[in-house]
Design an enzyme around this catalytic site. Structure first.
Site, PDB file in Angstrom:
ATOM      1  CG  HIS A   1      13.883  23.581 -54.437  1.00 55.06           C
ATOM      2  ND1 HIS A   1      12.691  23.271 -55.000  1.00 55.06           N
ATOM      3  CD2 HIS A   1      14.644  22.470 -54.584  1.00 55.06           C
ATOM      4  CE1 HIS A   1      12.716  22.029 -55.480  1.00 55.06           C
ATOM      5  NE2 HIS A   1      13.905  21.516 -55.232  1.00 55.06           N
TER       6      HIS A   1
ATOM      7  CE1 TYR B   1       9.908  19.849 -58.363  1.00 52.56           C
ATOM      8  CE2 TYR B   1      10.956  17.704 -58.210  1.00 52.56           C
ATOM      9  CZ  TYR B   1      10.958  19.062 -57.949  1.00 52.56           C
ATOM     10  OH  TYR B   1      12.000  19.614 -57.267  1.00 52.56           O
TER      11      TYR B   1
ATOM     12  CE  LYS C   1       9.791  21.538 -50.555  1.00 47.59           C
ATOM     13  NZ  LYS C   1      10.729  21.675 -51.661  1.00 47.59           N
TER      14      LYS C   1
ATOM     15  CD  GLN D   1       8.098  16.877 -54.980  1.00 47.48           C
ATOM     16  OE1 GLN D   1       8.697  15.819 -55.097  1.00 47.48           O
ATOM     17  NE2 GLN D   1       8.006  17.771 -55.964  1.00 47.48           N
TER      18      GLN D   1
END
Ligand SMILES: Cc1cc2nc3c(=O)[nH]c(=O)nc-3n(C[C@H](O)[C@H](O)[C@H](O)COP(=O)(O)O)c2cc1C
Length: 387
Positions: free
Chosen positions: A281, A132, A257, A130
């Site tokens: 989330h 960010y 996502k 994942q």
């Protein structure tokens, strides 16, 4: 009876985790934002959906298997990215990766994990990463190259954290990032010696306090201290152009996502996304957002034929998995249940959480008259429940 054998469902596991963890950490994982209306809504929305079970269908020899991005999956689940896994259990990310591998499903390692991505890659299994996007795009792109070299199969780009969420209870508990030591936190930790000795002390003895292990060297102390500047802060200016650039740089499947609108799902797929996670989330960001399961049908209708649709936020029962699949998801991401598992018993605990969900999902398939996951469809939904 062992701790795990007394946990008959995910809620039992949550209570067991609550007893084991310092309050600040438990609440950091458990709670939502502001009035926590979305936390309730995520559950209420699943509970509102009722199924119409058919009878006299042969449901012997059921199979939970499916495929995702061309590879087999033992059941339609993956473990969601969750940054504090390493605070709940020593090297908690490894425990999650191993539990996922033995359950035959993928584990998603978060950008902010406390175990370095190359070490997780050695654990094997199906691994997703994942991302960010950081303020310093070059640092993010360099991270991406490491992720690719380490062999991660799928990139999950999180797009729903455009500002810092308002988690008032974290501030109250002194648990806002970076964590500030306080008398209150010290008492909280002292009251939980199993966590202190089994988790924190093990890090301190081995390599010092836990760190954001994937960050570049100069930014690796971000958990307990402020980083030197904002280069590895989550970008507040991320745009569709950034997504398109990530798409060009990442050669394997890419999932976006945190999508809750059909028009955004279309834009993401137009930008080259192979998959979408319909997600709020876990109610941790924007308290006024819609429940993911309510947003799912429109998104599945809009892009379900062009992309793999996944869903998370509020999955606590196997029947929730079935409802998500009936409404158009290919699989779901399991969030907090896996964290409760590792908090109680590491890899075995996460495995227990997945086992509970698997067994419940299997029963739901049986009651729904389905021999396999492909048979779950909207015809199962009670009239008026969903269109
Ligand atoms: C403690 C915690 C930390 C999380 N950290 C991240 C993260 O670093 N990146 C991310 O994309 N999502 C993160 N999430 C969100 C999860 O990936 C997932 O969307 C959510 O937990 C699903 O909801 P559920 O917990 O109700 O199942 C986090 C969730 C929790 C509970």
């Amino acid at each position: 009876m062992s701790r795990l054998s007394r946990c008959f469902n995910i809620d039992d596991l949550r209570h067991a985790a609550q007893r084991r963890l310092p309050r600040g950490i438990f609440e950091y994982v458990d709670r939502g934002t502001e009035g926590e209306t979305l936390l309730c809504e995520n559950r209420a929305a699943f509970d509102r959906i009722r199924l119409r079970p058919p009878v006299l269908e042969d449901v012997s020899g059921r199979s939970l298997e499916t495929t995702l991005f061309g590879k087999p999956l033992a059941m339609p689940m993956a473990i969601a990215p969750m940054s504090p896994a390493g605070l709940l259990w020593h090297e908690g990310e490894l425990a999650l990766a191993r539990a996922a591998a033995s359950a035959g499903i993928p584990y998603t390692l978060p950008t902010e994990s406390m175990t370095v991505l190359e070490r997780i890659a050695e654990a094997g299994g199906r691994l997703w990463f994942q991302l960010y996007l950081w303020n310093d795009r070059k640092l993010s792109h360099a991270l991406l190259e490491r992720v690719e070299r380490a062999g991660f199969e799928v990139l999950v780009v999180t797009v729903d954290t455009s500002v810092m969420p308002n988690r008032e209870f974290n501030s109250r508990n002194g648990f806002a990032m970076p964590i500030r030591p306080s008398v209150r936190a010290a008492i909280d930790v002292a009251l939980h010696p199993r966590w202190l000795l089994g988790v924190l002390a093990r890090y301190v003895l081995a390599s010092g306090l836990p760190k954001a292990a994937n960050h570049p060297e100069a930014y690796r102390n971000a958990i307990f201290r402020k980083p030197p500047d904002d280069a590895t802060g989550i970008s507040r200016s991320m745009s569709w152009d950034d997504l398109r650039l990530l798409r060009r740089k990442w050669p394997r499947p890419l999932i976006v996502k945190g999508i809750l609108r059909a028009d955004d799902a279309r834009k993401a797929v137009d930008a080259g996304a192979d998959g979408i996670v319909v997600s709020n989330h876990g109610a941790r960001n924007f308290d006024s957002a819609v429940a993911s399961i309510d947003a799912l049908p429109a998104i599945a209708d809009a892009v379900g034929d062009r992309a793999t649709i996944l869903l998370d936020s509020g999955i606590r029962r196997g029947s929730d998995v079935a409802k998500a699949l009936a409404l158009g998801a290919k699989a779901v991401l399991v969030g907090r249940p896996a964290l409760w598992g590792i908090a109680v018993a590491g890899e075995a605990g996460a495995h227990h959480a997945l086992d509970l969900l698997r067994a419940e999902f299997d029963k739901t398939l049986g009651f729904a008259g389905c021999r396999d996951v492909q048979a779950l469809g909207r015809d199962l939904l009670a009239e008026g429940t969903r269109s």
